[in-house]
Design an enzyme around this catalytic site. Structure first.
Site, PDB file in Angstrom:
ATOM      1  CE  LYS A  66      -8.266  -1.790   5.065  1.00  0.00           C
ATOM      2  NZ  LYS A  66      -8.349  -3.094   4.448  1.00  0.00           N
TER       3      LYS A  66
ATOM      4  CD1 TRP B 293      -2.166  -2.188   1.778  1.00  0.00           C
ATOM      5  CD2 TRP B 293      -2.958  -1.214  -0.071  1.00  0.00           C
ATOM      6  NE1 TRP B 293      -3.158  -2.990   1.271  1.00  0.00           N
ATOM      7  CE2 TRP B 293      -3.660  -2.419   0.143  1.00  0.00           C
ATOM      8  CE3 TRP B 293      -3.291  -0.443  -1.186  1.00  0.00           C
ATOM      9  CZ2 TRP B 293      -4.669  -2.873  -0.708  1.00  0.00           C
ATOM     10  CZ3 TRP B 293      -4.298  -0.885  -2.038  1.00  0.00           C
ATOM     11  CH2 TRP B 293      -4.978  -2.076  -1.802  1.00  0.00           C
TER      12      TRP B 293
ATOM     13  CG  ASP C  65      -2.918   4.283   4.316  1.00  0.00           C
ATOM     14  OD1 ASP C  65      -3.926   4.151   5.034  1.00  0.00           O
ATOM     15  OD2 ASP C  65      -2.731   3.604   3.281  1.00  0.00           O
TER      16      ASP C  65
HETATM   17  N1  PMP Z   1      -4.214   1.600   2.558  1.00  0.00           N
HETATM   18  C1  PMP Z   1      -4.222   0.445   3.276  1.00  0.00           C
HETATM   19  C2  PMP Z   1      -3.264   0.311   4.429  1.00  0.00           C
HETATM   20  C3  PMP Z   1      -5.104  -0.568   2.941  1.00  0.00           C
HETATM   21  O1  PMP Z   1      -5.102  -1.692   3.662  1.00  0.00           O
HETATM   22  C4  PMP Z   1      -5.995  -0.396   1.858  1.00  0.00           C
HETATM   23  C5  PMP Z   1      -7.013  -1.427   1.466  1.00  0.00           C
HETATM   24  N2  PMP Z   1      -6.924  -2.642   1.992  1.00  0.00           N
HETATM   25  C6  PMP Z   1      -5.939   0.804   1.137  1.00  0.00           C
HETATM   26  C7  PMP Z   1      -5.050   1.781   1.525  1.00  0.00           C
HETATM   27  C8  PMP Z   1      -6.825   1.031  -0.044  1.00  0.00           C
HETATM   28  O2  PMP Z   1      -8.111   1.340   0.383  1.00  0.00           O
HETATM   29  P1  PMP Z   1      -9.311   1.438  -0.667  1.00  0.00           P
HETATM   30  O3  PMP Z   1      -9.510   0.065  -1.230  1.00  0.00           O
HETATM   31  O4  PMP Z   1     -10.458   1.929   0.165  1.00  0.00           O
HETATM   32  O5  PMP Z   1      -8.921   2.423  -1.697  1.00  0.00           O
END
Ligand code: PMP
Length: 370
Positions: free
Chosen positions: A198, A106, A174
């Site tokens: 989450k 990520w 994030d």
């Molecule tokens: N950052 C992290 C740490 C994640 O775990 C995720 C999704 N699992 C995201 C960003 C992306 O989120 P989204 O699918 O809502 O764009």
């Protein structure tokens, strides 16, 4: 009361399990919001009822983070990835440089998005070990960068930052997969964000908290939807907001507040310790992250020693009505997510399954078969 007899224990990484009390309240509101004769799905986004939802959510977010009103709180669409775009769009000049701590998929995705707007430089990375540990961070983070971006918890590989070094550049984080799961000094960050699906609600929306001074650092003119300043000015209703999603987040925030972050943190530590212990003490399984101080309390990643053990584990999970334990496609194996809504009892059921599997007994059964 909602029928729950066949409700699965869902260890999925997101959309993740929500507390049954929250689901019940959300379901009630779909039929009739607050006894007002209107569904939450029909509630106007600019009316006083929704305004009250937004204001209460902002209050609770500030309270949980122990931040004053020098911080703005936003609910935006587009979950986590939209913030991968909005952060560099707003703060990274074409000639500027932002630093990224590359601790997993990520963070490297966030960095790729930033590359569209300016230079995105890796400050530290653990890519060469398959992200099975946290990157080595310098004692003091570099000065003069547009910002430095962290991912506090690596949902896919199962590592979690406990603290961050001092920094001479603005800090962005994030926190999608560990927000409100532990005590944290939020005032160290100039902006942090989290996809909601989450620990704080449902997919498609993101929580953004930013220090007001950051609004003055905007580097380019943007379409209003991607401009933090405009979204602050419109109090998160620039577009027709996701009323139901934000209301569900408010229900989650109330639930978190009523439990208290201290208790939530204690429970999360106990759940993770129970599971890691079961894995560490069973030669049928291998943890993905060996360095204990780097391990995540939210996402526990591990592998089975062989395919028979893998199949046995999955079969026992199915028999116990457990779902969501398969690892991310990038890593394979298993990943068990222990977000706030997962109870210690659910983790006990899982560890009983792990404890019941022994390498010797499976090898013995195979031996008999041949
Ligand atoms: N950052 C992290 C740490 C994640 O775990 C995720 C999704 N699992 C995201 C960003 C992306 O989120 P989204 O699918 O809502 O764009």
């Amino acid at each position: 009361m909602m029928k729950t007899d066949n409700r699965k224990i869902n260890f999925g990484a997101g959309p993740a399990t929500l507390p049954i009390e929250v689901l019940q309240l959300a379901a009630n509101a779909v039929l009739d919001f607050d006894g007002r004769g209107i569904s939450i799905l029909e509630l106007p986004h600019r009316g006083k009822e929704f305004n009250a939802i937004i204001e209460e959510s902002k209050l609770i977010v500030r309270e949980l983070c122990q931040l004053d009103d020098n911080y703005e709180v936003l609910w935006l669409q587009g979950g986590g990835r939209q913030q991968f775009c909005m952060v560099p769009m707003n703060f990274l000049d074409q000639n500027g440089t932002a630093g990224y701590v590359d601790s997993g998929h990520w963070s490297s995705e966030a960095m790729k998005y930033a590359g569209h707007y300016g230079n995105a430089a890796v400050i530290a990375s653990s890519k060469n070990t398959g992200y099975n540990r946290l990157p080595n961070l310098p004692d003091v983070l570099p000065k003069g960068l547009a910002y430095i971006h962290f991912t506090t918890n690596n949902t896919i590989y199962g590592t979690q930052l406990q603290d961050i070094p001092l920094s001479g550049s603005p800090l962005v984080a994030d926190m999608s997969s560990d927000i409100f799961s532990c005590n944290r000094d939020h005032s160290k960050y100039d902006l942090f964000y989290a996809a909601a699906q989450k620990n704080i609600g449902i997919a498609g929306i993101g929580l953004v908290v930013l220090r007001r001074e950051m609004l003055e650092k905007q580097v380019r003119t943007l379409p209003p939807m991607f401009d933090y300043k405009e979204n602050v000015r419109e109090n998160s209703v620039l577009n027709t907001a996701n009323v139901f999603g934000i209301y569900t987040s408010l229900l989650m925030l109330r639930w978190i507040k009523s439990k208290g972050i201290d208790n939530i943190e204690k429970e999360n530590i106990a759940k993770a310790a129970l599971l890691y212990n079961a894995i560490d003490n069973n030669s049928s399984f291998l943890p993905y992250v060996n360095e204990k101080s780097h391990r995540s309390n939210m996402n526990v990643c591990f592998n089975a020693r062989n395919i028979e053990i893998e199949n046995r584990f999955l079969q026992l999970c199915r028999e116990q009505n457990i779902t969501g334990v398969k690892g991310h496609r990038l890593v394979g194996g298993f990943r068990v997510s222990l977000y706030n809504a997962i109870t210690l009892d659910s983790v006990k059921i899982l560890t009983q399954i792990i404890n019941s599997i022994s390498l010797l007994s499976i090898e013995y059964k195979l031996f008999i078969k041949f």
